[in-house]
Design a protein around this motif. Sequence first.
Motif, PDB file in Angstrom:
ATOM      1  N   PRO A 226      -8.359  -1.026  -1.745  1.00 41.79           N
ATOM      2  CA  PRO A 226      -8.214   0.011  -1.052  1.00 41.79           C
ATOM      3  C   PRO A 226      -9.123   0.143   0.135  1.00 41.79           C
ATOM      4  O   PRO A 226      -8.662   0.643   1.005  1.00 41.79           O
TER       5      PRO A 226
ATOM      6  N   GLY B  38       0.860  -1.213  -0.168  1.00 42.91           N
ATOM      7  CA  GLY B  38       0.041  -0.073   0.056  1.00 42.91           C
ATOM      8  C   GLY B  38       0.695   1.329   0.012  1.00 42.91           C
ATOM      9  O   GLY B  38       0.353   2.473   0.039  1.00 42.91           O
TER      10      GLY B  38
ATOM     11  N   ARG C  27      -4.467   0.232   3.066  1.00 43.68           N
ATOM     12  CA  ARG C  27      -4.448   1.491   2.014  1.00 43.68           C
ATOM     13  C   ARG C  27      -5.380   2.535   2.563  1.00 43.68           C
ATOM     14  O   ARG C  27      -6.588   2.401   2.989  1.00 43.68           O
TER      15      ARG C  27
END
Length: 447
Positions: free
Chosen positions: A393, A100, A419
């Motif tokens: 995400p 990430g 993320r």
Amino acid sequence: MGGSMIHLRFDRGSLLIRGEVGTPYGRWDPRVGAFRAMALHYPDVLEYLDRSRLLYRDEVADPLPVPPLGSDVELRPYQMEALEAWLDAGRRGVIELPTGAGKTYIALKAMERLRVATLVVVPTLDLVDQWRGQLERLFKVEVGVMAGGEAVLKPLTVSTYDSAYIRAEQLGNRFLFIVFDEVHHLPAPSYMQIAEMYIAPWRLGLTATYEREDGAHDELPRLVGGRVYQLGVDALTGRHLSPYTHEKVFVDLTPEEREAYEEEYAVFTGYLEKRGIRMRSQRDFQRFIIRTGRDREARRALLARNRAVDVALNSQAKIDALADLLRAYGEEKTLIFTRHNSLVYRISRRFLIPAITHRTPKEERRAILDEFRSGSYRVVVTGQVLDEGIDVPDASVAFLISGTGSSREYIQRLGRILRKRKGKEAKLIELVARDTLETRVSRRRHR
């Protein structure tokens, strides 16, 4: 300067050096009447010949011409530091950053700087799709693929480790820059040959976990360059990665499970006591594993230990605890990780949750992940197949139902939920069977 002309060419994954002078990297091959060297040593051979002021004709490299590359990506300060460290190290080396943290963007900027034919090597088909999508979107060029039945060669090409290895004899001189994503895979015996059979003078390794428990990461400086930049999860949480909490939920085995566990584990510990064997480290356990190859009683003890571990990892008590957790975090996008596929399917059936294992066909896996990204699915259960190569995400919760003692596995699973998203606090929750070997396994992976 003088002497006859030396002739260099690429031959099925190695260099052929014809002439009266060998190099420190070549060995005489009587079958072809020439010196032969690993393709890996191509830049070293050229440097040696130049330094020795020897005449040579270089017909090794055959790269595709690269169009101008440009993107509107701007690197964060730590990403720029990492890129500069790699450039300063001679455009070779490994960058270690958490999942990430945008390792792909660093590689992207390296491609812009070098502007040479580039091969990106990744471990999974999901990552092939991810890299191809990003490169095409940001560079506005067609990207080649060597994976999953596709064989399209372009100046920028993405390949799996398997395909890069299988095609090394044909492709080894077509690229001047190689990016090894999840580079900790590279020191595996067959994959090492990728690094050895490609001439690319410039090499970049990307990983969230540089060290391997078998110590094979010691090969990385030779294959791709040493670690040139390193930053851990905690240095980036808050600003660049989501803050997170980690919690352990201890569960008690059912009476039947406890009886089965103790019975099997006693066989294992009884053998160790009888032989005077002490288990103080992973190395001690590896020695015991070797012993099982020649000692039938040791083999029985190992199998009993494995059955005891299976009881702990797959306990019904964990399923009951998971039911409570799924109710408590029902609004969060959640990933459930287990060690064994049998438990993946058991959880999938019990809670009607989509499952992904190595047996899941590529199109079905992609469809499940698309539904997960869109929010149609709130929960996905998986084995070890999604430890790498899933970009989600907004996943914010991960349940570890079972796993190994590997810190890499732990870091990769944590990375799946880190993320950044505004207002998000990620949660990693481990379910651990109390008073079993799993308690020790959990402690080890955190170290």
